[in-house]
Design a protein around this motif. Sequence first.
Motif, PDB file in Angstrom:
ATOM      1  N   SER A 326      37.560  72.808 -36.224  1.00 21.57           N
ATOM      2  CA  SER A 326      38.343  71.854 -35.328  1.00 21.57           C
ATOM      3  C   SER A 326      38.906  73.042 -34.344  1.00 21.57           C
ATOM      4  O   SER A 326      38.492  72.582 -33.200  1.00 21.57           O
ATOM      5  CB  SER A 326      39.712  71.591 -35.943  1.00 21.57           C
ATOM      6  N   VAL A 327      38.830  74.212 -34.660  1.00 17.14           N
ATOM      7  CA  VAL A 327      39.270  74.985 -33.365  1.00 17.14           C
ATOM      8  C   VAL A 327      38.400  75.360 -32.816  1.00 17.14           C
ATOM      9  O   VAL A 327      37.804  75.277 -31.405  1.00 17.14           O
ATOM     10  CB  VAL A 327      39.674  76.194 -33.743  1.00 17.14           C
ATOM     11  N   LYS A 328      36.572  75.786 -33.675  1.00 17.93           N
ATOM     12  CA  LYS A 328      35.698  75.909 -32.390  1.00 17.93           C
ATOM     13  C   LYS A 328      34.763  74.828 -31.766  1.00 17.93           C
ATOM     14  O   LYS A 328      35.213  74.873 -30.422  1.00 17.93           O
ATOM     15  CB  LYS A 328      34.400  76.242 -33.946  1.00 17.93           C
ATOM     16  N   LYS A 329      35.634  73.481 -31.979  1.00 14.57           N
ATOM     17  CA  LYS A 329      35.355  72.167 -31.356  1.00 14.57           C
ATOM     18  C   LYS A 329      35.661  71.990 -30.073  1.00 14.57           C
ATOM     19  O   LYS A 329      35.569  71.450 -28.917  1.00 14.57           O
ATOM     20  CB  LYS A 329      35.426  70.941 -31.686  1.00 14.57           C
ATOM     21  N   TYR A 330      36.835  73.007 -29.878  1.00 16.71           N
ATOM     22  CA  TYR A 330      37.550  72.864 -28.884  1.00 16.71           C
ATOM     23  C   TYR A 330      37.871  74.612 -28.062  1.00 16.71           C
ATOM     24  O   TYR A 330      38.280  74.504 -26.820  1.00 16.71           O
ATOM     25  CB  TYR A 330      39.312  72.770 -28.523  1.00 16.71           C
ATOM     26  N   ALA A 331      36.553  75.245 -28.653  1.00 18.39           N
ATOM     27  CA  ALA A 331      36.297  76.779 -27.890  1.00 18.39           C
ATOM     28  C   ALA A 331      36.350  76.233 -26.273  1.00 18.39           C
ATOM     29  O   ALA A 331      36.615  77.335 -25.356  1.00 18.39           O
ATOM     30  CB  ALA A 331      35.796  77.454 -28.581  1.00 18.39           C
ATOM     31  N   ILE A 332      35.622  75.533 -25.927  1.00 18.50           N
ATOM     32  CA  ILE A 332      35.192  75.517 -24.777  1.00 18.50           C
ATOM     33  C   ILE A 332      35.918  75.167 -23.663  1.00 18.50           C
ATOM     34  O   ILE A 332      35.793  75.492 -22.464  1.00 18.50           O
ATOM     35  CB  ILE A 332      33.388  74.492 -24.576  1.00 18.50           C
ATOM     36  N   GLN A 333      36.316  74.008 -24.001  1.00 20.37           N
ATOM     37  CA  GLN A 333      37.968  72.795 -23.423  1.00 20.37           C
ATOM     38  C   GLN A 333      38.707  74.263 -22.527  1.00 20.37           C
ATOM     39  O   GLN A 333      39.142  74.057 -22.206  1.00 20.37           O
ATOM     40  CB  GLN A 333      38.330  72.163 -23.785  1.00 20.37           C
ATOM     41  N   ILE A 339      42.781  79.242 -21.070  1.00 21.43           N
ATOM     42  CA  ILE A 339      43.873  79.114 -22.296  1.00 21.43           C
ATOM     43  C   ILE A 339      43.096  79.925 -23.638  1.00 21.43           C
ATOM     44  O   ILE A 339      41.632  79.436 -24.209  1.00 21.43           O
ATOM     45  CB  ILE A 339      43.945  77.223 -23.255  1.00 21.43           C
ATOM     46  N   ASP A 340      43.696  80.830 -24.366  1.00 21.05           N
ATOM     47  CA  ASP A 340      44.074  81.512 -25.334  1.00 21.05           C
ATOM     48  C   ASP A 340      43.596  80.834 -26.469  1.00 21.05           C
ATOM     49  O   ASP A 340      44.787  80.787 -26.711  1.00 21.05           O
ATOM     50  CB  ASP A 340      44.693  82.913 -24.848  1.00 21.05           C
ATOM     51  N   LEU A 341      42.795  79.929 -27.019  1.00 19.40           N
ATOM     52  CA  LEU A 341      42.923  79.479 -28.413  1.00 19.40           C
ATOM     53  C   LEU A 341      42.076  80.441 -29.380  1.00 19.40           C
ATOM     54  O   LEU A 341      41.949  81.362 -29.176  1.00 19.40           O
ATOM     55  CB  LEU A 341      41.632  78.636 -28.178  1.00 19.40           C
ATOM     56  N   LYS A 342      43.787  80.563 -30.609  1.00 23.14           N
ATOM     57  CA  LYS A 342      43.489  80.855 -31.639  1.00 23.14           C
ATOM     58  C   LYS A 342      43.645  80.315 -32.804  1.00 23.14           C
ATOM     59  O   LYS A 342      44.483  79.471 -33.510  1.00 23.14           O
ATOM     60  CB  LYS A 342      44.086  82.552 -31.310  1.00 23.14           C
ATOM     61  N   THR A 364      40.246  66.424 -39.413  1.00 23.02           N
ATOM     62  CA  THR A 364      40.317  66.077 -38.459  1.00 23.02           C
ATOM     63  C   THR A 364      40.223  65.759 -36.989  1.00 23.02           C
ATOM     64  O   THR A 364      40.810  66.555 -36.253  1.00 23.02           O
ATOM     65  CB  THR A 364      38.137  66.431 -38.437  1.00 23.02           C
ATOM     66  N   GLN A 365      40.495  64.590 -38.255  1.00 18.74           N
ATOM     67  CA  GLN A 365      41.562  63.267 -36.473  1.00 18.74           C
ATOM     68  C   GLN A 365      42.651  64.088 -36.110  1.00 18.74           C
ATOM     69  O   GLN A 365      43.222  63.899 -35.343  1.00 18.74           O
ATOM     70  CB  GLN A 365      41.362  62.199 -36.912  1.00 18.74           C
ATOM     71  N   VAL A 366      43.442  63.975 -37.018  1.00 17.01           N
ATOM     72  CA  VAL A 366      44.908  64.833 -36.747  1.00 17.01           C
ATOM     73  C   VAL A 366      44.758  65.861 -36.060  1.00 17.01           C
ATOM     74  O   VAL A 366      45.171  66.197 -35.293  1.00 17.01           O
ATOM     75  CB  VAL A 366      45.805  65.132 -38.225  1.00 17.01           C
ATOM     76  N   PHE A 367      44.231  67.162 -36.595  1.00 18.84           N
ATOM     77  CA  PHE A 367      44.200  68.585 -35.969  1.00 18.84           C
ATOM     78  C   PHE A 367      43.173  68.416 -34.471  1.00 18.84           C
ATOM     79  O   PHE A 367      43.312  68.809 -33.619  1.00 18.84           O
ATOM     80  CB  PHE A 367      43.241  69.005 -37.162  1.00 18.84           C
ATOM     81  N   SER A 368      41.901  67.253 -34.302  1.00 20.37           N
ATOM     82  CA  SER A 368      41.764  67.010 -33.011  1.00 20.37           C
ATOM     83  C   SER A 368      42.426  66.386 -31.849  1.00 20.37           C
ATOM     84  O   SER A 368      42.853  67.602 -31.093  1.00 20.37           O
ATOM     85  CB  SER A 368      40.454  66.644 -33.152  1.00 20.37           C
ATOM     86  N   ASN A 369      43.452  65.483 -32.617  1.00 21.99           N
ATOM     87  CA  ASN A 369      44.897  65.140 -32.224  1.00 21.99           C
ATOM     88  C   ASN A 369      45.606  65.957 -31.191  1.00 21.99           C
ATOM     89  O   ASN A 369      45.836  66.402 -29.745  1.00 21.99           O
ATOM     90  CB  ASN A 369      45.088  64.126 -32.580  1.00 21.99           C
ATOM     91  N   LEU A 370      46.252  66.891 -32.492  1.00 28.14           N
ATOM     92  CA  LEU A 370      47.298  68.175 -32.150  1.00 28.14           C
ATOM     93  C   LEU A 370      46.541  69.187 -31.268  1.00 28.14           C
ATOM     94  O   LEU A 370      47.101  69.201 -30.468  1.00 28.14           O
ATOM     95  CB  LEU A 370      47.380  68.373 -33.599  1.00 28.14           C
ATOM     96  N   LEU A 371      45.273  69.334 -31.070  1.00 35.39           N
ATOM     97  CA  LEU A 371      44.415  70.248 -30.197  1.00 35.39           C
ATOM     98  C   LEU A 371      44.406  69.612 -29.133  1.00 35.39           C
ATOM     99  O   LEU A 371      44.589  70.523 -28.104  1.00 35.39           O
ATOM    100  CB  LEU A 371      43.481  70.753 -31.128  1.00 35.39           C
ATOM    101  N   ASP A 372      44.273  68.748 -28.986  1.00 40.47           N
ATOM    102  CA  ASP A 372      43.805  67.803 -27.223  1.00 40.47           C
ATOM    103  C   ASP A 372      44.596  68.229 -26.372  1.00 40.47           C
ATOM    104  O   ASP A 372      45.290  67.814 -25.553  1.00 40.47           O
ATOM    105  CB  ASP A 372      43.511  66.640 -27.779  1.00 40.47           C
ATOM    106  N   ASN A 373      45.859  67.382 -27.689  1.00 37.36           N
ATOM    107  CA  ASN A 373      47.500  68.005 -26.502  1.00 37.36           C
ATOM    108  C   ASN A 373      47.753  68.779 -26.474  1.00 37.36           C
ATOM    109  O   ASN A 373      48.029  69.279 -25.436  1.00 37.36           O
ATOM    110  CB  ASN A 373      48.830  67.082 -27.830  1.00 37.36           C
TER     111      ASN A 373
END
Length: 505
Positions: A326-333, A339-342, A364-373
């Motif tokens: 999930s984290v990897k998916k948001y790395a580029i964004q 933003i420093d994503l760790k 994954t949907q839950v964590f994507s939503n949290l990361l997205d926010n």
Amino acid sequence: MFASLHFRLWLTYLLILAAAMSAALLAMIVYLLRNPAVDRQEAQRLRLVAALIARRTQWLEVQPGINNPERLNEVVRRMDNALGVRLVVYGASGQLLADSRAEFLPPFPQQPFFERLNLNRARIWRDAEGTQWLYWVIPLEDGQIWVAATPRQRVPVLNLLRDEILPPFLRALSFAVVISLLMAVFVSHWIASPLQRLAQAARAASAGDFPKVDLEGPNEVRAVAEAFNEMTTRLQASQRAQRDLVANVSHDLKTPLTSIQGFAQALLDGTVQEPTAIQQAAQVIYDEADRMHRMVMDLLDLARLDAGTMNFERAPIDLRELLAASVKKYAIQALQSQIDLKFEIGDLAGEAPIIVVGDADRLTQVFSNLLDNALKFTPPGGQVQVSLRSQESWAEIDVADSGPGIAPQELERIFERFYQTDKSRRGGNRRGVGLGLAIAREIVQAHGGTIRADNRRMAASDELESGEAETGRGCVFTVRLPLSPAPQEMARRKTITVHPSEKAP
Ligand code: ADP
């Protein structure tokens, strides 16, 4: 009237009373008929006579081994006169030798019927005329068997019942009937009144009014009232939610539709002709259509969650793997937004997987939503940190950001459907619809877990300096999921592969 609680209770009390009184009366009659006290006295007398005979005292005037029936008959008659006890003598071979009352009473049996009996107690024998005899067997050394007998005393049971027992019994019965009537009135009132109030409240509820009922009466009725109050609260909430849903959906559809309509119109009537303006108009139409699409997908998810028709897979999932993906998916964004994503794994030894059982796509949907926010609300230069740790039988995942945080009064409300804080309503084309966290909570709860939001707290000294105690340092969303009972065992099985698919940034 016969179906009323009051009457039925009274009838029950009366039946119980009748049963108890009949049982008491019956026990008393049986006792009187068996008359054990008088029997005991008589048995005592027989035992004394038996002891006298067995010891052959002087006045007995019987020589051992005497077998002359006439002499024996005379002796037993005299003894009977003196002692008031019938005496019967049998020879060693069982023949009847003498009976002190043979002339005027039915005879004792010829054969001794008591040979094998326990000799040390009085017994009862019924003669041909129906008279009951209490007798005691006395075996002598020379083989003769003496029997001392006395007729059983009869108690005039009927007279006793009529004169002595029934009158107080009837007085007690009438008193008990009155008491039971009062008790029935009291108890039925105690039970029926809250039930009637409950029925009234239920009628009011069906007419759209939802009054609260007081918890009173017996525990069982209280439990019903409590359940009723709970039900009306939920019903009210669900009615309100339904109303809000319709209002929110129509409002949230109206805005993008107006915008789409406006830009499409401008394209059609040639108001926008510049290639860049056309490009912008098309982009707006695309963004708004995309937003509507996301909203409809979210609504579908919620509808399926509500109806219980969303099928959750139940497979072992390695949370390390799932979160890393999930984290990897948001790395580029994150990189684009500076933003420093760790992703940090807490005090977890080595590479041991953290296994929970559930549906990998939904989690994954839950964590994507949290990361997205988190990425959406964190300004450039900020940090978003995902951390995973295990606490006893729970896996805990934090998604923390350094955004504006959430006002304390809104911390619970953000999980409501369509709830958006004012800040996010102004969010431009990355604006959400306020359904993501509601869905996330449903999914986490379906996995037996919990989700909550908190503001990150400052160090005490910073708090004093800045005056910002509650918000300003970002917030942290904590998801708790029950660990699979035997992680090692699960780990040996094949863990499922995560397909990062939901909510692509
Ligand atoms: P949305 O689609 O609006 O993001 P969500 O249900 O995901 O809907 O979130 C609901 C609201 O919670 C958001 O509108 C926002 O106000 C607030 N919120 C969620 N995450 C954060 C965050 N990390 N920081 C600040 N506010 C947040």
